[in-house]
Design a protein around this motif. Sequence first.
Motif, PDB file in Angstrom:
ATOM      1  N   LEU A 130      -3.943  -3.062  -9.877  1.00  0.00           N
ATOM      2  CA  LEU A 130      -4.589  -3.904 -10.882  1.00  0.00           C
ATOM      3  C   LEU A 130      -5.130  -3.005 -11.983  1.00  0.00           C
ATOM      4  CD1 LEU A 130      -5.806  -6.539 -11.998  1.00  0.00           C
ATOM      5  CD2 LEU A 130      -7.786  -6.134 -10.492  1.00  0.00           C
ATOM      6  N   ALA A 131      -4.630  -3.175 -13.210  1.00  0.00           N
ATOM      7  CA  ALA A 131      -5.054  -2.353 -14.339  1.00  0.00           C
ATOM      8  C   ALA A 131      -6.079  -3.085 -15.186  1.00  0.00           C
ATOM      9  CB  ALA A 131      -3.847  -1.979 -15.198  1.00  0.00           C
ATOM     10  N   PHE A 132      -7.063  -2.338 -15.684  1.00  0.00           N
ATOM     11  CA  PHE A 132      -8.050  -2.894 -16.611  1.00  0.00           C
ATOM     12  C   PHE A 132      -8.519  -1.768 -17.522  1.00  0.00           C
ATOM     13  CE2 PHE A 132      -9.874  -1.800 -12.568  1.00  0.00           C
ATOM     14  CZ  PHE A 132     -11.030  -1.097 -12.854  1.00  0.00           C
ATOM     15  N   GLY A 133      -8.203  -1.893 -18.826  1.00  0.00           N
ATOM     16  CA  GLY A 133      -8.542  -0.837 -19.760  1.00  0.00           C
ATOM     17  C   GLY A 133      -7.824   0.459 -19.412  1.00  0.00           C
ATOM     18  N   GLU A 134      -8.566   1.556 -19.336  1.00  0.00           N
ATOM     19  CA  GLU A 134      -8.008   2.862 -18.995  1.00  0.00           C
ATOM     20  C   GLU A 134      -8.130   3.160 -17.504  1.00  0.00           C
ATOM     21  OE1 GLU A 134      -6.441   5.067 -21.091  1.00  0.00           O
ATOM     22  OE2 GLU A 134      -6.519   3.403 -22.508  1.00  0.00           O
ATOM     23  N   SER A 135      -8.449   2.154 -16.713  1.00  0.00           N
ATOM     24  CA  SER A 135      -8.627   2.346 -15.272  1.00  0.00           C
ATOM     25  C   SER A 135      -7.703   1.425 -14.492  1.00  0.00           C
ATOM     26  CB  SER A 135     -10.084   2.078 -14.872  1.00  0.00           C
ATOM     27  OG  SER A 135     -10.981   2.936 -15.538  1.00  0.00           O
ATOM     28  N   SER A 136      -7.593   1.679 -13.184  1.00  0.00           N
ATOM     29  CA  SER A 136      -6.813   0.810 -12.310  1.00  0.00           C
ATOM     30  C   SER A 136      -7.325   0.939 -10.883  1.00  0.00           C
ATOM     31  CB  SER A 136      -5.324   1.159 -12.362  1.00  0.00           C
ATOM     32  OG  SER A 136      -5.084   2.473 -11.881  1.00  0.00           O
ATOM     33  N   LEU A 137      -7.085  -0.112 -10.108  1.00  0.00           N
ATOM     34  CA  LEU A 137      -7.415  -0.131  -8.690  1.00  0.00           C
ATOM     35  C   LEU A 137      -6.128  -0.243  -7.884  1.00  0.00           C
ATOM     36  CD1 LEU A 137     -10.441  -2.602  -8.696  1.00  0.00           C
ATOM     37  CD2 LEU A 137     -10.535  -0.102  -8.541  1.00  0.00           C
ATOM     38  N   ASP A 138      -6.038   0.470  -6.751  1.00  0.00           N
ATOM     39  CA  ASP A 138      -4.864   0.462  -5.891  1.00  0.00           C
ATOM     40  C   ASP A 138      -5.212  -0.004  -4.490  1.00  0.00           C
ATOM     41  OD1 ASP A 138      -3.032   1.440  -7.739  1.00  0.00           O
ATOM     42  OD2 ASP A 138      -3.391   3.538  -7.208  1.00  0.00           O
ATOM     43  N   LEU A 139      -4.298  -0.745  -3.888  1.00  0.00           N
ATOM     44  CA  LEU A 139      -4.334  -1.042  -2.468  1.00  0.00           C
ATOM     45  C   LEU A 139      -2.954  -0.687  -1.930  1.00  0.00           C
ATOM     46  CD1 LEU A 139      -5.775  -2.172   0.025  1.00  0.00           C
ATOM     47  CD2 LEU A 139      -4.875  -4.425  -0.605  1.00  0.00           C
ATOM     48  N   VAL A 140      -2.886   0.304  -1.022  1.00  0.00           N
ATOM     49  CA  VAL A 140      -1.616   0.880  -0.586  1.00  0.00           C
ATOM     50  C   VAL A 140      -1.582   0.945   0.935  1.00  0.00           C
ATOM     51  CG1 VAL A 140      -0.076   2.882  -0.783  1.00  0.00           C
ATOM     52  CG2 VAL A 140      -1.629   2.323  -2.665  1.00  0.00           C
ATOM     53  N   VAL A 141      -0.431   0.621   1.522  1.00  0.00           N
ATOM     54  CA  VAL A 141      -0.208   0.843   2.952  1.00  0.00           C
ATOM     55  C   VAL A 141       0.965   1.796   3.097  1.00  0.00           C
ATOM     56  CG1 VAL A 141      -1.154  -1.351   3.708  1.00  0.00           C
ATOM     57  CG2 VAL A 141       1.260  -1.203   3.110  1.00  0.00           C
ATOM     58  N   GLY A 142       0.926   2.631   4.133  1.00  0.00           N
ATOM     59  CA  GLY A 142       1.979   3.617   4.317  1.00  0.00           C
ATOM     60  C   GLY A 142       2.222   3.946   5.770  1.00  0.00           C
ATOM     61  N   SER A 143       3.362   4.592   6.019  1.00  0.00           N
ATOM     62  CA  SER A 143       3.706   5.035   7.372  1.00  0.00           C
ATOM     63  C   SER A 143       4.615   6.242   7.275  1.00  0.00           C
ATOM     64  CB  SER A 143       4.401   3.923   8.161  1.00  0.00           C
ATOM     65  OG  SER A 143       5.669   3.627   7.587  1.00  0.00           O
ATOM     66  N   GLU A 144       4.666   7.012   8.354  1.00  0.00           N
ATOM     67  CA  GLU A 144       5.569   8.156   8.403  1.00  0.00           C
ATOM     68  C   GLU A 144       6.364   8.149   9.696  1.00  0.00           C
ATOM     69  OE1 GLU A 144       2.975  11.595   8.238  1.00  0.00           O
ATOM     70  OE2 GLU A 144       2.996  11.767  10.413  1.00  0.00           O
ATOM     71  N   LYS A 145       7.644   8.530   9.572  1.00  0.00           N
ATOM     72  CA  LYS A 145       8.507   8.732  10.723  1.00  0.00           C
ATOM     73  C   LYS A 145       8.651  10.229  10.914  1.00  0.00           C
ATOM     74  CE  LYS A 145      11.095   4.535   9.609  1.00  0.00           C
ATOM     75  NZ  LYS A 145      12.417   3.972   9.212  1.00  0.00           N
ATOM     76  N   SER A 146       8.094  10.729  12.006  1.00  0.00           N
ATOM     77  CA  SER A 146       8.062  12.162  12.264  1.00  0.00           C
ATOM     78  C   SER A 146       7.808  12.376  13.745  1.00  0.00           C
ATOM     79  CB  SER A 146       6.944  12.807  11.441  1.00  0.00           C
ATOM     80  OG  SER A 146       5.671  12.449  11.940  1.00  0.00           O
ATOM     81  N   PRO A 147       7.773  13.638  14.205  1.00  0.00           N
ATOM     82  CA  PRO A 147       7.411  13.877  15.610  1.00  0.00           C
ATOM     83  C   PRO A 147       6.044  13.322  15.990  1.00  0.00           C
ATOM     84  CG  PRO A 147       8.425  15.839  14.662  1.00  0.00           C
ATOM     85  CD  PRO A 147       8.206  14.878  13.525  1.00  0.00           C
ATOM     86  N   HIS A 148       5.176  13.117  14.967  1.00  0.00           N
ATOM     87  CA  HIS A 148       3.848  12.542  15.220  1.00  0.00           C
ATOM     88  C   HIS A 148       3.643  11.372  14.253  1.00  0.00           C
ATOM     89  CE1 HIS A 148       2.965  16.020  17.733  1.00  0.00           C
ATOM     90  NE2 HIS A 148       3.397  16.783  16.752  1.00  0.00           N
ATOM     91  N   PRO A 149       4.289  10.238  14.477  1.00  0.00           N
ATOM     92  CA  PRO A 149       4.229   9.117  13.529  1.00  0.00           C
ATOM     93  C   PRO A 149       2.833   8.522  13.420  1.00  0.00           C
ATOM     94  CG  PRO A 149       5.278   8.455  15.582  1.00  0.00           C
ATOM     95  CD  PRO A 149       5.126   9.934  15.654  1.00  0.00           C
ATOM     96  N   SER A 150       2.549   7.956  12.257  1.00  0.00           N
ATOM     97  CA  SER A 150       1.269   7.292  12.038  1.00  0.00           C
ATOM     98  C   SER A 150       1.418   6.318  10.875  1.00  0.00           C
ATOM     99  CB  SER A 150       0.158   8.310  11.745  1.00  0.00           C
ATOM    100  OG  SER A 150       0.411   8.967  10.516  1.00  0.00           O
ATOM    101  N   HIS A 151       0.383   5.517  10.638  1.00  0.00           N
ATOM    102  CA  HIS A 151       0.350   4.669   9.462  1.00  0.00           C
ATOM    103  C   HIS A 151      -1.077   4.611   8.946  1.00  0.00           C
ATOM    104  CE1 HIS A 151      -0.130   1.979  12.985  1.00  0.00           C
ATOM    105  NE2 HIS A 151      -1.021   1.357  12.233  1.00  0.00           N
ATOM    106  N   TRP A 152      -1.258   4.107   7.707  1.00  0.00           N
ATOM    107  CA  TRP A 152      -2.559   4.187   7.057  1.00  0.00           C
ATOM    108  C   TRP A 152      -2.679   3.121   5.976  1.00  0.00           C
ATOM    109  CZ3 TRP A 152       1.119   8.075   6.955  1.00  0.00           C
ATOM    110  CH2 TRP A 152       1.885   8.157   5.787  1.00  0.00           C
TER     111      TRP A 152
END
Length: 208
Positions: free
Chosen positions: A177-199
């Motif tokens: 969400l952008a407003f003026g010269e700023s923005s807010l983010d909401l992000v989800v992520g995951s990794e496939k690796s020997p030690h998988p996780s998400h965030w």
Amino acid sequence: MACLLSGATLHAEGGSYNVDDASVVGTGKCQLESWLREWSHGSNGIYAVPACGAGPVEIGVTLNTGHRAFGPGVNPSVKWQLRNGDDKGIGVAIATAATWIRGRQDDAQTYVATTFGIDDARRVMVALNAGADRIGGESTHALYGIGVDFAVTPRWTLLVERLWTHRTITDQGGVRLAFGESSLDLVVGSEKSPHPSHWINVGWNAAF
């Protein structure tokens, strides 16, 4: 690799995204990207990325509290824009970054970033990265990334990305969400690796 997995290396579309674009801050301008990350393992991390521009060059540093055994970390970076594609055509930049964790250099990356629009209105933008990741000063591996952002409205943007590094695939997606010269983010992520996780990340970005 710890820097990549903690979201402290490449900053694409900005904020906590990993795949970099070809844009730079601009002469005499600065920005601050920051976010809070909560991992599935129950830990969390706080990140701040100040950066300033001088001509086609952007100089920045990522400061973070880390994740589990990784951190706190410091990640200085330099990006040189070879071709400006912010408004039209294809943007091209080269960048390099190195990571220090607890006072010891952990890894370094060098890559080429390109950005281009899919449609004439440039509502759909694509960022591509290709380069190398040197881990612990011992082994060097390829690094590839692709990120896509879609401007739903002038204020709302959807972003998705995938980053390939040694034995690891990292995916993220979210809304901005952008407003003026700023923005807010909401992000989800995951990794496939020997030690998988998400965030999940909650971020704030500002230019000044």
